[in-house]
Design a protein around this motif. Structure first.
Motif, PDB file in Angstrom:
ATOM      1  N   ALA A 178       0.817  -1.210   0.000  1.00 51.41           N
ATOM      2  CA  ALA A 178       0.000   0.000   0.000  1.00 51.41           C
ATOM      3  C   ALA A 178       0.851   1.261   0.000  1.00 51.41           C
ATOM      4  O   ALA A 178       0.594   2.202  -0.775  1.00 51.41           O
ATOM      5  CB  ALA A 178      -0.944  -0.007   1.197  1.00 51.41           C
ATOM      6  N   ASP A 179       1.868   1.326   0.853  1.00 55.41           N
ATOM      7  CA  ASP A 179       2.703   2.534   0.925  1.00 55.41           C
ATOM      8  C   ASP A 179       3.444   2.766  -0.390  1.00 55.41           C
ATOM      9  O   ASP A 179       3.584   3.906  -0.844  1.00 55.41           O
ATOM     10  CB  ASP A 179       3.699   2.421   2.074  1.00 55.41           C
ATOM     11  CG  ASP A 179       3.034   2.521   3.442  1.00 55.41           C
ATOM     12  OD1 ASP A 179       1.883   3.023   3.501  1.00 55.41           O
ATOM     13  OD2 ASP A 179       3.639   2.103   4.434  1.00 55.41           O
ATOM     14  N   LEU A 180       3.921   1.685  -1.006  1.00 55.13           N
ATOM     15  CA  LEU A 180       4.598   1.817  -2.292  1.00 55.13           C
ATOM     16  C   LEU A 180       3.662   2.428  -3.326  1.00 55.13           C
ATOM     17  O   LEU A 180       4.033   3.379  -4.035  1.00 55.13           O
ATOM     18  CB  LEU A 180       5.077   0.445  -2.779  1.00 55.13           C
ATOM     19  CG  LEU A 180       5.547   0.371  -4.237  1.00 55.13           C
ATOM     20  CD1 LEU A 180       6.789   1.205  -4.450  1.00 55.13           C
ATOM     21  CD2 LEU A 180       5.791  -1.089  -4.661  1.00 55.13           C
ATOM     22  N   LEU A 181       2.442   1.918  -3.420  1.00 55.00           N
ATOM     23  CA  LEU A 181       1.510   2.389  -4.435  1.00 55.00           C
ATOM     24  C   LEU A 181       1.107   3.843  -4.192  1.00 55.00           C
ATOM     25  O   LEU A 181       0.949   4.616  -5.140  1.00 55.00           O
ATOM     26  CB  LEU A 181       0.288   1.482  -4.476  1.00 55.00           C
ATOM     27  CG  LEU A 181       0.590   0.055  -4.947  1.00 55.00           C
ATOM     28  CD1 LEU A 181      -0.633  -0.841  -4.794  1.00 55.00           C
ATOM     29  CD2 LEU A 181       1.066   0.055  -6.388  1.00 55.00           C
ATOM     30  N   ARG A 182       0.953   4.221  -2.939  1.00 51.37           N
ATOM     31  CA  ARG A 182       0.649   5.628  -2.652  1.00 51.37           C
ATOM     32  C   ARG A 182       1.822   6.518  -3.058  1.00 51.37           C
ATOM     33  O   ARG A 182       1.621   7.625  -3.578  1.00 51.37           O
ATOM     34  CB  ARG A 182       0.328   5.805  -1.166  1.00 51.37           C
ATOM     35  CG  ARG A 182      -0.991   5.155  -0.742  1.00 51.37           C
ATOM     36  CD  ARG A 182      -1.380   5.572   0.673  1.00 51.37           C
ATOM     37  NE  ARG A 182      -2.563   4.829   1.119  1.00 51.37           N
ATOM     38  CZ  ARG A 182      -2.518   3.735   1.863  1.00 51.37           C
ATOM     39  NH1 ARG A 182      -1.345   3.248   2.274  1.00 51.37           N
ATOM     40  NH2 ARG A 182      -3.633   3.121   2.215  1.00 51.37           N
ATOM     41  N   SER A 183       3.038   6.037  -2.831  1.00 51.42           N
ATOM     42  CA  SER A 183       4.213   6.831  -3.203  1.00 51.42           C
ATOM     43  C   SER A 183       4.331   6.997  -4.708  1.00 51.42           C
ATOM     44  O   SER A 183       4.935   7.960  -5.194  1.00 51.42           O
ATOM     45  CB  SER A 183       5.490   6.178  -2.653  1.00 51.42           C
ATOM     46  OG  SER A 183       5.841   5.000  -3.380  1.00 51.42           O
ATOM     47  N   LEU A 184       3.731   6.053  -5.461  1.00 56.05           N
ATOM     48  CA  LEU A 184       3.760   6.127  -6.928  1.00 56.05           C
ATOM     49  C   LEU A 184       2.649   7.016  -7.481  1.00 56.05           C
ATOM     50  O   LEU A 184       2.624   7.287  -8.681  1.00 56.05           O
ATOM     51  CB  LEU A 184       3.641   4.727  -7.527  1.00 56.05           C
ATOM     52  CG  LEU A 184       4.764   3.745  -7.190  1.00 56.05           C
ATOM     53  CD1 LEU A 184       4.493   2.377  -7.808  1.00 56.05           C
ATOM     54  CD2 LEU A 184       6.114   4.273  -7.656  1.00 56.05           C
ATOM     55  N   GLY A 185       1.718   7.446  -6.605  1.00 49.67           N
ATOM     56  CA  GLY A 185       0.671   8.355  -7.042  1.00 49.67           C
ATOM     57  C   GLY A 185      -0.737   7.823  -6.987  1.00 49.67           C
ATOM     58  O   GLY A 185      -1.671   8.530  -7.393  1.00 49.67           O
ATOM     59  N   ALA A 186      -0.928   6.589  -6.498  1.00 45.01           N
ATOM     60  CA  ALA A 186      -2.288   6.036  -6.429  1.00 45.01           C
ATOM     61  C   ALA A 186      -3.147   6.874  -5.486  1.00 45.01           C
ATOM     62  O   ALA A 186      -2.738   7.185  -4.360  1.00 45.01           O
ATOM     63  CB  ALA A 186      -2.248   4.597  -5.957  1.00 45.01           C
ATOM     64  N   ASP A 187      -4.340   7.248  -5.948  1.00 40.69           N
ATOM     65  CA  ASP A 187      -5.272   8.009  -5.115  1.00 40.69           C
ATOM     66  C   ASP A 187      -5.965   7.124  -4.105  1.00 40.69           C
ATOM     67  O   ASP A 187      -6.328   7.567  -3.010  1.00 40.69           O
ATOM     68  CB  ASP A 187      -6.321   8.686  -6.008  1.00 40.69           C
ATOM     69  CG  ASP A 187      -5.692   9.666  -6.985  1.00 40.69           C
ATOM     70  OD1 ASP A 187      -5.216  10.717  -6.544  1.00 40.69           O
ATOM     71  OD2 ASP A 187      -5.667   9.355  -8.198  1.00 40.69           O
ATOM     72  N   HIS A 188      -6.158   5.870  -4.464  1.00 43.31           N
ATOM     73  CA  HIS A 188      -6.785   4.904  -3.552  1.00 43.31           C
ATOM     74  C   HIS A 188      -6.105   3.563  -3.747  1.00 43.31           C
ATOM     75  O   HIS A 188      -5.818   3.157  -4.874  1.00 43.31           O
ATOM     76  CB  HIS A 188      -8.281   4.765  -3.843  1.00 43.31           C
ATOM     77  CG  HIS A 188      -8.960   3.740  -2.980  1.00 43.31           C
ATOM     78  ND1 HIS A 188      -9.192   3.932  -1.637  1.00 43.31           N
ATOM     79  CD2 HIS A 188      -9.422   2.497  -3.273  1.00 43.31           C
ATOM     80  CE1 HIS A 188      -9.792   2.853  -1.137  1.00 43.31           C
ATOM     81  NE2 HIS A 188      -9.940   1.967  -2.104  1.00 43.31           N
ATOM     82  N   VAL A 189      -5.810   2.885  -2.625  1.00 45.87           N
ATOM     83  CA  VAL A 189      -5.186   1.567  -2.677  1.00 45.87           C
ATOM     84  C   VAL A 189      -6.161   0.543  -2.125  1.00 45.87           C
ATOM     85  O   VAL A 189      -6.707   0.713  -1.032  1.00 45.87           O
ATOM     86  CB  VAL A 189      -3.867   1.534  -1.884  1.00 45.87           C
ATOM     87  CG1 VAL A 189      -3.267   0.136  -1.928  1.00 45.87           C
ATOM     88  CG2 VAL A 189      -2.884   2.546  -2.452  1.00 45.87           C
ATOM     89  N   ASN A 190      -6.362  -0.508  -2.886  1.00 48.45           N
ATOM     90  CA  ASN A 190      -7.309  -1.552  -2.526  1.00 48.45           C
ATOM     91  C   ASN A 190      -6.568  -2.819  -2.139  1.00 48.45           C
ATOM     92  O   ASN A 190      -5.731  -3.315  -2.900  1.00 48.45           O
ATOM     93  CB  ASN A 190      -8.240  -1.816  -3.724  1.00 48.45           C
ATOM     94  CG  ASN A 190      -9.082  -3.052  -3.561  1.00 48.45           C
ATOM     95  OD1 ASN A 190      -8.627  -4.139  -3.887  1.00 48.45           O
ATOM     96  ND2 ASN A 190     -10.292  -2.899  -3.078  1.00 48.45           N
ATOM     97  N   ASP A 191      -6.833  -3.349  -0.930  1.00 46.21           N
ATOM     98  CA  ASP A 191      -6.273  -4.632  -0.509  1.00 46.21           C
ATOM     99  C   ASP A 191      -7.191  -5.719  -1.042  1.00 46.21           C
ATOM    100  O   ASP A 191      -8.296  -5.929  -0.544  1.00 46.21           O
ATOM    101  CB  ASP A 191      -6.189  -4.695   1.017  1.00 46.21           C
ATOM    102  CG  ASP A 191      -5.655  -6.036   1.524  1.00 46.21           C
ATOM    103  OD1 ASP A 191      -5.313  -6.903   0.686  1.00 46.21           O
ATOM    104  OD2 ASP A 191      -5.585  -6.221   2.753  1.00 46.21           O
TER     105      ASP A 191
END
Length: 326
Positions: free
Chosen positions: A190-203
């Motif tokens: 999740a943290d990686l994807l947010r750092s790449l610019g994802a507005d929302h991360v889904n588990d």
């Protein structure tokens, strides 16, 4: 210069253990070829599928019992150490990166390549390891988002498999194109994807990303874990389900949606595009890298001698971004 080079042979279709080290004579470049001393090469999910002969209908093109080309690896980066008599696009010593295509043989110490093929000069700001991955995750994701889905400013994009090579590139590209980005992966990423610019991360283990009525303009299934049928209720009226993993179900959905309905299922073999298309798309990717809007996510680097271990790791489906051998 050496008279022989090290490579890896696919002895038959199967698990990583079917890979075997071999020694071959260093090729002499023809008039239109260059000889490249490889500094890094990618180990991708696509390489694993080729090694395993999956999907099985692909064996009609690759070879019935083993790949006809014999050697492993498609994407590489290195230095030109010899040039043919008619070569004008490159010089001795140029740092380059490219794709071997159906010739394969990138997981090696040398490779010959046509000067007019899928080969570009490597910018100094890009490492050999990064460059070796660009013809895989980066180019494929850029091709699907810009040429196939034609993502527009303000659209909503869901990336399934967001932490892999294609997924981590797709999140960055979709954001650069001005989309609202949802990425699906395990909670540890999740943290990686947010750092790449994802507005929302889904588990994906606790939340279904394909909720009916979600109205995604684009669902990019980077690893073929879903289907158009599953994605259709979550697509907007003119939504597009795009996937680089071709199977019989996706082929059927493409044929049906090509005639009926406004929601579409689409596949494209980005790696099989003409070299001039590759040059154009990779130039655009390099421009984004220069602007700081894209950076390949690098997971692990293995020695070339540990190619089997690299394949085993890729098959765990736990890699974050790209794996290379050097």
């Amino acid at each position: 210069m050496e008279t022989t080079f090290n490579a890896w042979e696919v002895t038959r279709y199967g698990a990583p253990e079917v890979l075997a080290p071999v020694s071959r004579p260093v090729p002499t470049p023809t008039a239109d070829q260059v000889l490249i001393r490889i500094r890094a090469s990618a180990v991708s999910r696509a390489d694993g599928l080729m090694r395993a002969g999956e999907p099985k209908f692909a064996r009609l093109f690759l070879g019935l019992k083993r790949p006809r080309a014999g050697l492993s690896g498609t994407c590489f980066a290195g230095d030109i150490v010899a040039v043919g008599s008619k070569v004008t696009r490159f010089d001795m010593g140029d740092a380059v990166f490219g794709e071997a295509g159906l010739q394969f043989g990138a997981n090696a110490t040398y490779i010959s390549a046509d000067q007019h093929g899928s080969l570009l000069k490597k910018p100094e700001s890009v490492t050999y390891e990064e460059a070796a991955t660009l013809f895989d995750g980066a180019m494929t994701s850029w091709h699907f988002l810009t040429r196939i889905a034609q993502v527009k400013l303000g659209e909503s994009v869901l990336v399934l498999g967001g932490s892999g090579s294609l997924g981590s590139a797709a999140v960055q590209f979709a954001k650069a194109l001005g989309a609202h980005v949802t990425a699906s992966a395990s909670a540890r990423n999740a943290d990686l994807l947010r750092s790449l610019g994802a507005d929302h991360v889904n588990d994906y283990k606790t939340e279904d990303p394909l909720k009916p009525g979600a109205a995604f303009d684009v669902v990019f299934d980077t690893i073929g874990i879903s289907s158009f049928g599953a994605a259709k209720p979550a697509l907007a009226k003119d939504g597009r389900y795009i996937c680089p993993v071709l199977g019989l179900r996706l082929l059927r959905d493409m044929l049906v949606t090509g005639v009926f309905g406004t929601k579409k299922a689409t596949f494209a073999a980005a790696g099989m595009s003409k070299p001039e298309v590759h040059h154009e798309e990779l130039s655009e990717v390099l421009e984004l890298m220069g602007k700081g809007q894209f950076s390949p996510v690098m997971d692990r680097t293995y020695p070339l001698a540990d190619l089997v271990e690299a394949h085993r790791y890729v098959e765990t489906s736990r890699k974050r971004g790209n794996v290379v051998v050097v």
